[in-house]
Design an enzyme around this catalytic site. Sequence first.
Site, PDB file in Angstrom:
ATOM      1  N   GLY A 168       4.098   8.424   0.423  1.00 40.43           N
ATOM      2  CA  GLY A 168       3.833   9.992  -0.153  1.00 40.43           C
ATOM      3  C   GLY A 168       3.776  11.168   0.850  1.00 40.43           C
ATOM      4  O   GLY A 168       3.803  12.090   0.536  1.00 40.43           O
ATOM      5  N   LEU A 171       0.926  -1.280   0.075  1.00 36.23           N
ATOM      6  CA  LEU A 171      -0.152  -0.032  -0.064  1.00 36.23           C
ATOM      7  C   LEU A 171       0.930   1.248  -0.295  1.00 36.23           C
ATOM      8  O   LEU A 171       0.934   1.757   0.949  1.00 36.23           O
ATOM      9  CB  LEU A 171      -0.846  -0.003   1.386  1.00 36.23           C
ATOM     10  CG  LEU A 171      -1.967  -1.023   1.318  1.00 36.23           C
ATOM     11  CD1 LEU A 171      -2.668  -0.815   2.715  1.00 36.23           C
ATOM     12  CD2 LEU A 171      -3.083  -0.816   0.250  1.00 36.23           C
ATOM     13  N   GLY A 172       1.569   1.284  -1.148  1.00 36.26           N
ATOM     14  CA  GLY A 172       2.580   2.719  -1.348  1.00 36.26           C
ATOM     15  C   GLY A 172       2.103   3.724  -0.384  1.00 36.26           C
ATOM     16  O   GLY A 172       2.648   4.030   0.538  1.00 36.26           O
ATOM     17  N   THR A 173       0.981   4.444  -0.880  1.00 43.82           N
ATOM     18  CA  THR A 173       0.340   5.303  -0.030  1.00 43.82           C
ATOM     19  C   THR A 173       0.675   6.727   0.372  1.00 43.82           C
ATOM     20  O   THR A 173       1.550   6.965   0.781  1.00 43.82           O
ATOM     21  CB  THR A 173      -0.272   4.479   1.367  1.00 43.82           C
ATOM     22  OG1 THR A 173      -0.831   3.263   0.726  1.00 43.82           O
ATOM     23  CG2 THR A 173      -1.258   5.240   2.095  1.00 43.82           C
ATOM     24  N   THR A 174      -0.581   7.506   0.379  1.00 46.97           N
ATOM     25  CA  THR A 174      -0.450   8.808   1.140  1.00 46.97           C
ATOM     26  C   THR A 174      -1.884   8.524   2.066  1.00 46.97           C
ATOM     27  O   THR A 174      -3.023   8.572   1.589  1.00 46.97           O
ATOM     28  CB  THR A 174      -0.579   9.988   0.353  1.00 46.97           C
ATOM     29  OG1 THR A 174       0.458   9.713  -0.620  1.00 46.97           O
ATOM     30  CG2 THR A 174      -0.236  11.367   1.034  1.00 46.97           C
TER      31      THR A 174
END
Lengths: 204, 212
Positions: free
Chosen positions: B143, B11-14
């Site tokens: 992020g 969940l790379g995510t910001t």
Amino acid sequence: MSIMEYNGSAVVAMVGKNCVAIATDKRLGQRALTVDMGFEKVAPVTDNIYIGLAGLATDVMTLHDRFRMRVNLYKHREERTIEPKTFSNMVSHMLYERRFGPYFVEPVVAGLEKNGQPFICSMDLIGCINYADDFVVAGTAADNLFGMCESLWEPDLGPEELFETVSQAMLNAVDRDSMSGWGAVVHILTPEGVITRELKGRMD
Amino acid sequence: MTTLKPGEVNLGTTIMAVKFDGGVVIAADSRTSTGTYVANRVTDKLTKVEERIYCCRSGSAADTQAVADIVKYHLDLYTSQHDEMPTVKVAASLFQEICYQNKNNLSAWIIVAGWDKQTGGDVFEIPIGGSLHRPEFAIAGSGSSYISGFCDKSYRPGMSKEECIEFAKNAVGLAITRDGSSGGVIRLAVITKDGVERQVVYGNELPTQYTG
């Protein structure tokens, strides 16, 4: 992450009826960080040949300069402009010269031969040429582009239809790749001239 | 970069959460990546663990889903045993216990936020390693590094619900543009005593940004 994925790229070329299209994305990244959204990956070689380079950005920039030098030298010596197939062979030779310390690029060449015949080909990083009569793809989004092209492409598309097809293939392929996108540019080469259009895409 | 096992989904995510008087605003992007491939571009990273308590998940998708499921079970049991809703602090504490005790096997960076009768709106952050923090607003995920400066400059204490929503949209939108592991749509949720309002912000509805 492999060195070929460090900067991120998507390049595709397609054959139409008396025309060819070549398109690339515009992202320049450093792993996950996006650094530039206007990075040029495709350059005109002559009026009738465009070359797009996927892979490590520093090699993309260096090779564009080296191709320009070699094509100018060819013109001086041969007193004529280089043809697409000949240029592709030249690129292949230049890459194989560096067989054991290669440029980390995957070139895609698109052009129109002297007789108006469309020409496309792609290469691996050490110069193995792949000729195709339909489409060629390269970059981190290559797998996605293969899927899109295989389903959308059909033979004998006119310049406007080819533009729509290559644009949809590019936009939807990069949407499934985290390392490419952030806009795209499409060049359609026809006997009358080149039509260049920028695509507005997702900036994520 | 996160320490994911080969093939594990990221969940790379910001993600972020902001407190206001009366509740919290939570926001997340919607990208799940496996390496460079975008496995899901419409993911929902805002997960309910109780009626008025949500967690924002980032890190390993599997790890965070598993942890959230376990916490949800414990909070359900808490509600049955106490005949009252748990506070956000209790939920955060449960998350912390699991994340800390299993720190060697987990890759999770979680924000817990919600509303309870005692405190009103509340925000907690549990980074990798399992420490517990209680800031006024929290940002997390890959992020988040790109928007630390923006958030520190833009945040003011005492913002209204609408101001918090704009703040979250702007922040997550900027991170999505710069972070390759974040993308898709922005999912927002506003949690107050009256309930949870969820909304989706599409790319074409984002506040304007300079993109060269």
